[in-house]
Design an enzyme around this catalytic site. Structure first.
Site, PDB file in Angstrom:
ATOM      1  N   ARG A  18      -6.422   6.872 -34.114  1.00 32.74           N
ATOM      2  CA  ARG A  18      -5.787   5.624 -34.525  1.00 32.74           C
ATOM      3  C   ARG A  18      -6.814   4.620 -35.015  1.00 32.74           C
ATOM      4  NH1 ARG A  18      -2.436   4.488 -29.079  1.00 32.74           N
ATOM      5  NH2 ARG A  18      -4.251   5.606 -28.246  1.00 32.74           N
ATOM      6  N   LYS A  55      -8.564   1.490 -28.355  1.00 35.37           N
ATOM      7  CA  LYS A  55      -8.850   1.866 -26.970  1.00 35.37           C
ATOM      8  C   LYS A  55      -9.997   1.051 -26.391  1.00 35.37           C
ATOM      9  CE  LYS A  55      -7.056   4.442 -24.847  1.00 35.37           C
ATOM     10  NZ  LYS A  55      -5.888   4.152 -23.961  1.00 35.37           N
ATOM     11  N   TYR A  77      -6.458  -2.285 -26.259  1.00 34.29           N
ATOM     12  CA  TYR A  77      -6.011  -1.784 -24.962  1.00 34.29           C
ATOM     13  C   TYR A  77      -7.228  -1.720 -24.046  1.00 34.29           C
ATOM     14  CZ  TYR A  77      -1.424  -0.293 -26.720  1.00 34.29           C
ATOM     15  OH  TYR A  77      -0.158  -0.268 -27.242  1.00 34.29           O
ATOM     16  N   HIS A 103      -6.747  -1.517 -19.994  1.00 37.88           N
ATOM     17  CA  HIS A 103      -6.413  -0.765 -18.766  1.00 37.88           C
ATOM     18  C   HIS A 103      -7.535  -0.880 -17.743  1.00 37.88           C
ATOM     19  CE1 HIS A 103      -2.876   0.907 -20.695  1.00 37.88           C
ATOM     20  NE2 HIS A 103      -3.609   1.313 -21.719  1.00 37.88           N
ATOM     21  N   GLU A 106      -1.945  -4.317 -23.410  1.00 39.69           N
ATOM     22  CA  GLU A 106      -0.962  -3.856 -22.431  1.00 39.69           C
ATOM     23  C   GLU A 106      -0.510  -4.937 -21.458  1.00 39.69           C
ATOM     24  OE1 GLU A 106      -4.892  -3.141 -20.350  1.00 39.69           O
ATOM     25  OE2 GLU A 106      -4.121  -2.920 -22.385  1.00 39.69           O
ATOM     26  N   SER A 160       4.332   3.229 -25.809  1.00 35.17           N
ATOM     27  CA  SER A 160       5.121   3.844 -24.740  1.00 35.17           C
ATOM     28  C   SER A 160       6.223   4.717 -25.332  1.00 35.17           C
ATOM     29  CB  SER A 160       5.732   2.764 -23.844  1.00 35.17           C
ATOM     30  OG  SER A 160       4.735   2.043 -23.168  1.00 35.17           O
ATOM     31  N   ASP A 180      14.772   5.990 -11.213  1.00 38.97           N
ATOM     32  CA  ASP A 180      14.166   4.670 -11.265  1.00 38.97           C
ATOM     33  C   ASP A 180      14.702   3.848 -10.102  1.00 38.97           C
ATOM     34  OD1 ASP A 180      12.588   3.047 -13.711  1.00 38.97           O
ATOM     35  OD2 ASP A 180      13.664   1.742 -12.319  1.00 38.97           O
ATOM     36  N   VAL A 188       5.757   5.893 -14.693  1.00 36.30           N
ATOM     37  CA  VAL A 188       5.814   4.694 -13.855  1.00 36.30           C
ATOM     38  C   VAL A 188       4.763   3.698 -14.331  1.00 36.30           C
ATOM     39  CG1 VAL A 188       5.595   3.801 -11.506  1.00 36.30           C
ATOM     40  CG2 VAL A 188       6.647   6.043 -11.904  1.00 36.30           C
ATOM     41  N   LEU A 189       5.145   2.432 -14.436  1.00 32.04           N
ATOM     42  CA  LEU A 189       4.231   1.399 -14.920  1.00 32.04           C
ATOM     43  C   LEU A 189       4.377   0.136 -14.092  1.00 32.04           C
ATOM     44  CD1 LEU A 189       2.302   0.137 -17.142  1.00 32.04           C
ATOM     45  CD2 LEU A 189       4.399  -0.631 -18.262  1.00 32.04           C
ATOM     46  N   ALA A 244       1.303   8.065 -17.092  1.00 31.31           N
ATOM     47  CA  ALA A 244       0.694   6.897 -16.441  1.00 31.31           C
ATOM     48  C   ALA A 244      -0.797   7.068 -16.197  1.00 31.31           C
ATOM     49  CB  ALA A 244       1.405   6.610 -15.124  1.00 31.31           C
ATOM     50  N   ASP A 246      -3.403   6.578 -17.928  1.00 30.62           N
ATOM     51  CA  ASP A 246      -4.304   5.500 -18.347  1.00 30.62           C
ATOM     52  C   ASP A 246      -4.218   4.289 -17.432  1.00 30.62           C
ATOM     53  OD1 ASP A 246      -1.857   4.556 -19.186  1.00 30.62           O
ATOM     54  OD2 ASP A 246      -2.357   4.487 -21.318  1.00 30.62           O
ATOM     55  N   VAL A 295      -3.512  13.576 -20.655  1.00 27.40           N
ATOM     56  CA  VAL A 295      -4.369  13.022 -21.708  1.00 27.40           C
ATOM     57  C   VAL A 295      -4.244  11.498 -21.708  1.00 27.40           C
ATOM     58  CG1 VAL A 295      -4.775  12.938 -24.193  1.00 27.40           C
ATOM     59  CG2 VAL A 295      -4.203  15.107 -23.087  1.00 27.40           C
ATOM     60  N   MET A 342      -2.500   9.712 -25.318  1.00 27.10           N
ATOM     61  CA  MET A 342      -1.537  10.634 -25.916  1.00 27.10           C
ATOM     62  C   MET A 342      -1.155  10.272 -27.347  1.00 27.10           C
ATOM     63  SD  MET A 342       0.959  11.545 -22.707  1.00 27.10           S
ATOM     64  CE  MET A 342       2.101  12.440 -23.782  1.00 27.10           C
TER      65      MET A 342
END
Length: 380
Positions: free
Chosen positions: A25, A84, A103, A105, A127, A143, A207, A248-249, A277, A279, A307, A310
């Site tokens: 990207r 990233k 991003y 994280h 994020e 996402s 959920d 899940v986030l 999840a 990352d 990964v 992704m």
């Protein structure tokens, strides 16, 4: 006093080539370059930055960008936009008069957080940019793509030559389809479930948010079952699962572990786990980050795909989807400067993660066990 690029608008923006494994990207498209140039902000793109996304240097030049030969040239600008988090070999480019928008994280990458704090870099994370309704507008497009890719990857690694059980997602006449379990019904989970149902699998999505499940129950008719998420319901679902998608986030924080190692042991040999999840640390106890060049490993007889980037597998689609969302925010930060931008925008205040040697996001600070400083105070 605030650093110059944070206190006022910037005049130059750099676009480095991404160096994370198989990350194709790029953080800006030619149309984005035109928008910056329209504001009198010059854009410097590292040569080849858009190649994997099928955007050539010549297209950036036609839009008004300057192509630079090295990453150092791109990083030397007042503001840098990336996709990233910085890798260790990029830490030397961080500095106190730099505004970085990408991003991050940080909860999952404490070394990156330490480098940003030590350098005094003003860093805004896609994020954690959060709208007043609680949505995450710059995380949502990736996402959606990651959720769709999760099912695509799961289907591939269920094939026997890839190490899986040899189960076709949609089954065949007289043979049951795959059982797909999706844990988390947000953007990732919904898209994973939607694609799995489209491939004619039997889908269960779990959920804790019952209102979200009510909504999905109305729109996901047919092969999709919604369940309230708790330890018991997850345990029962995993026993019969062919594919499990972890989706899940918790914004800014590490993902909670919702699947224990014992639950993984209970799964069928050759079943597949895709932990989207990862990352944010992963929501499966047995998860460890993998790469596009070495995407899977076996543990307790279960194929694990984890990964960390992704959407980088489909860089053309991902680049345009991401930049459609990020460009307006990038322009505001560049035009106004970080201080004015976060003062005027609650969403960007949530997005600011570090400034002048401080952590400025509550969730990130809690995860890293560090003090949090108010974003505006830190910048001013």
């Amino acid at each position: 006093m605030a650093t110059s690029s944070a206190a006022r608008g910037v005049k130059t923006v750099g676009v480095p080539k991404e160096i994370k494994t198989m990350e194709g990207r790029v953080s800006l498209t030619p149309d984005g370059v035109r928008e910056f140039e329209r504001l009198g902000i010059d854009v410097f793109v590292e040569t080849g930055a858009g190649d994997a996304a099928s955007i050539l240097d010549a297209e950036f030049v036609a839009a008004g960008a300057t192509i630079v030969k090295t990453a150092a040239d791109a990083w030397s600008q007042e503001m840098v936009v990336k996709v990233k988090e910085p890798k260790e070999e990029e830490f030397g480019y961080l500095r106190s008069d730099l505004t970085l928008f990408t991003y991050l994280h940080l909860s999952a990458y404490p070394k990156v957080a330490a480098a940003l704090v030590a350098s005094g870099t003003t860093a805004i994370a896609y994020e954690t940019v959060q709208a007043s309704d609680g949505s995450l507008p710059l995380l949502a497009p990736m996402s959606e793509i990651a959720g769709r890719l999760a099912t695509q990857a799961g289907a591939r690694f269920l094939e026997r030559p890839q190490g899986g059980r040899g189960v076709l997602m949609g089954g065949a006449p007289g043979v049951r389809p795959a059982n797909v379990v999706v844990i988390g019904a947000g953007n990732v989970g919904y898209n994973a479930a939607w694609i799995a149902a489209g491939m004619l699998a039997n889908v269960t999505i779990l959920d804790k948010n019952l209102d979200r499940l009510r909504h999905l129950d109305q729109i996901c008719v047919g092969r999709t079952t919604t369940l309230a998420s708790n330890r018991g319901s997850i345990e029962r679902a995993l026993v019969d699962a062919d594919l499990v998608v972890g989706a899940v986030l918790v914004a800014g924080a590490r993902a909670p572990i919702v699947v224990s190692e014992d639950m993984v042991r209970s799964m069928k040999p050759g079943a597949v786990i895709v932990d989207v999840a990862v990352d944010q640390g992963g929501c499966i106890a047995t998860t460890r980050e993998t790469t596009h060049t070495d995407p899977i490993y076996m543990q307790h007889g279960v194929v694990h795909y984890a990964v960390g980037n992704m959407p980088g597998a489909v860089p053309y689609t991902s680049t345009y989807s991401l930049t459609n969302a990020t460009l307006p925010y990038q322009l505001d930060v560049a035009r106004l400067g970080a201080l004015n931008a976060v003062t005027q925008s609650e969403a960007l205040r949530h997005g600011l993660n570090t400034a002048r040697g401080h952590i400025t996001n509550d969730a990130v600070a809690r995860e890293l066990n560090l003090a949090c400083v108010d974003p505006i105070t830190a910048l001013s």
